[in-house]
Design an enzyme around this catalytic site. Structure first.
Site, mmCIF file in Angstrom:
data_model
loop_
_atom_site.group_PDB
_atom_site.id
_atom_site.type_symbol
_atom_site.label_atom_id
_atom_site.label_comp_id
_atom_site.label_asym_id
_atom_site.label_seq_id
_atom_site.Cartn_x
_atom_site.Cartn_y
_atom_site.Cartn_z
ATOM 1 N N ASP A 41 -0.507 11.654 2.525
ATOM 2 C CA ASP A 41 0.080 10.370 2.905
ATOM 3 C C ASP A 41 0.722 9.718 1.683
ATOM 4 O O ASP A 41 0.221 9.852 0.568
ATOM 5 C CB ASP A 41 -1.023 9.474 3.474
ATOM 6 C CG ASP A 41 -0.524 8.199 4.097
ATOM 7 O OD1 ASP A 41 -0.087 7.306 3.343
ATOM 8 O OD2 ASP A 41 -0.574 8.067 5.334
ATOM 9 N N HIS B 255 0.721 6.773 0.725
ATOM 10 C CA HIS B 255 -0.142 5.756 0.128
ATOM 11 C C HIS B 255 -1.473 6.392 -0.266
ATOM 12 O O HIS B 255 -2.033 7.189 0.482
ATOM 13 C CB HIS B 255 -0.376 4.610 1.113
ATOM 14 C CG HIS B 255 0.877 3.945 1.563
ATOM 15 N ND1 HIS B 255 1.446 4.177 2.806
ATOM 16 C CD2 HIS B 255 1.706 3.076 0.929
ATOM 17 C CE1 HIS B 255 2.554 3.475 2.923
ATOM 18 N NE2 HIS B 255 2.740 2.801 1.793
ATOM 19 N N HIS C 294 -7.722 4.358 4.114
ATOM 20 C CA HIS C 294 -7.902 3.180 3.269
ATOM 21 C C HIS C 294 -9.262 2.509 3.483
ATOM 22 O O HIS C 294 -9.650 1.644 2.693
ATOM 23 C CB HIS C 294 -6.805 2.147 3.518
ATOM 24 C CG HIS C 294 -5.430 2.595 3.160
ATOM 25 N ND1 HIS C 294 -5.113 3.101 1.923
ATOM 26 C CD2 HIS C 294 -4.270 2.617 3.885
ATOM 27 C CE1 HIS C 294 -3.818 3.411 1.892
ATOM 28 N NE2 HIS C 294 -3.294 3.138 3.073
ATOM 29 N N ASP D 141 4.499 9.388 6.273
ATOM 30 C CA ASP D 141 5.242 8.239 5.775
ATOM 31 C C ASP D 141 5.917 8.475 4.427
ATOM 32 O O ASP D 141 6.529 7.563 3.867
ATOM 33 C CB ASP D 141 4.357 6.996 5.716
ATOM 34 C CG ASP D 141 2.976 7.257 5.150
ATOM 35 O OD1 ASP D 141 2.709 8.408 4.738
ATOM 36 O OD2 ASP D 141 2.155 6.335 5.129
#
Length: 343
Positions: free
Chosen positions: A193, A195, A158, A282
């Site tokens: 991931d 996200h 991120h 995740d």
């Protein structure tokens, strides 16, 4: 396969996160790294502590002023706010205000995108150690290994050039790709991931030499919300080199693995010399963020699929938060990857 890990990554223990107007228990904590560390002992061959991170590579990816803030910001914060236990900004720039001020409060908001990316006394030490693990694993692959695993924490995908975001401070995957490009003509960053890798996308959005692919839960309803849509394809020289593969929230193995397969197909068409695999765990059905429902068997299949690419691969740990099966998911993934790749 070697696992690269530095004990300083167990620092940076944030106790709370801001959610729904309240401070609740944080999930990006050292305990998640301990679970992955114990699991990696069972599915990789050796643990190696990385050499200090190459600051030249880091400076190539990240802004100098931002790096200085990460190193010195907390000390300045404590001097100004001695009773504060953490540097957590209370304001941020937006699309209409993007100037970098002199004041510490303003600089904190400029360099940190959200309330999750908290600075503590040992954040820089943990972050630079995480980056060192990513760079060491990448160099091992460049030296001829089929694959190497960087057990990184804090995570990285991120993080922007000049802004921390979503628990991430230095973009480990981008650092790995930048190092790989010194020896390889083409690099693919494949992010699984749950996200979206928004920082990674931004760093390479106008480049044709680094392909960025992200499989993730639909950003219309899932963090980071403001990026990760299928129509974001790159720009300029990078047009067509960015691929987002969002899936519906609640998707299980069949849907998530189909998106991973689409990402693999795009990578194989690009034909990279090196793959940087941003491994988030995740997407698990047991992850506290509860975005998607990938099973442990699903992670085993995912590992097999990615290993079957048979490309030199630096595996960079991203998300995956405390749950009873976090470690087992890593073991299943790694065993599948190794069986298919020969690593």
């Amino acid at each position: 396969m070697i696992t690269y890990f530095h004990p300083a990554e167990l620092g940076h223990h944030v106790r709370t996160r801001l959610y729904g107007g309240s401070l609740i228990e944080a999930v990006e904590i050292p305990d998640r790294l301990k679970a992955l560390h114990d699991a990696a002992k069972l599915c990789t061959d050796e643990f190696v502590q990385p050499a200090p991170a190459d600051m030249g590579v880091i400076a190539e990816v990240h802004d100098a002023g931002y790096l200085d803030f990460l190193k010195t910001g907390y000390a300045a914060w404590k001097e100004r706010f001695p009773d504060s236990l953490e540097l957590r900004p209370s304001l941020h720039p937006n699309a209409y205000m993007r100037r970098l001020p002199d004041d510490l409060l303003g600089r904190a908001g400029y360099f940190i995108a959200d309330g999750a990316s908290v600075l503590l006394e040992d954040t820089w030490e943990a972050t630079i150690a995480s980056a060192a693990s990513a760079l060491a694993a990448t160099q091992k692959v460049l030296d001829g290994e089929v694959a190497a695993y960087a057990l990184c924490r804090p995570p990285g995908h991120h993080a922007y050039r000049d802004m921390a975001c979503g628990y991430c401070f230095l973009n480990n995957g981008a650092l790995a790709a930048t190092l790989a490009r010194r020896a390889a003509g083409r690099v693919t960053i494949l992010d699984v991931d749950v996200h979206h890798g928004n920082g990674t996308q931004t760093l390479f959005y106008d480049r044709a030499d680094v392909q960025t692919i992200s499989v993730h839960a639909d950003p219309r309803t899932t963090y980071p919300f403001y990026a990760g849509y299928a129509d974001e394809r790159g720009e300029g020289a990078g047009e067509g080199c960015n691929l987002n593969l969002p899936v519906d929230v609640g998707s299980g193995d069949a849907v998530y693995l189909a998106a991973v397969k689409a990402g693999i197909d795009a990578a194989e068409k690009f034909s990279p010399d090196v793959v940087v695999l941003a491994l988030g765990l995740d997407a698990s059905e047991a992850d506290p963020f509860a975005c998607t429902k990938v099973t442990s068997e699903g992670f085993a299949h995912m590992g097999e699929m990615l290993g079957a690419m048979k490309k030199p691969t630096a595996i960079i740990q991203e998300g995956g938060y405390p749950s009873p099966i976090l470690g087992d998911n890593l073991i299943r993934f790694m065993n599948g990857f190794r069986a298919a790749s020969g690593a």
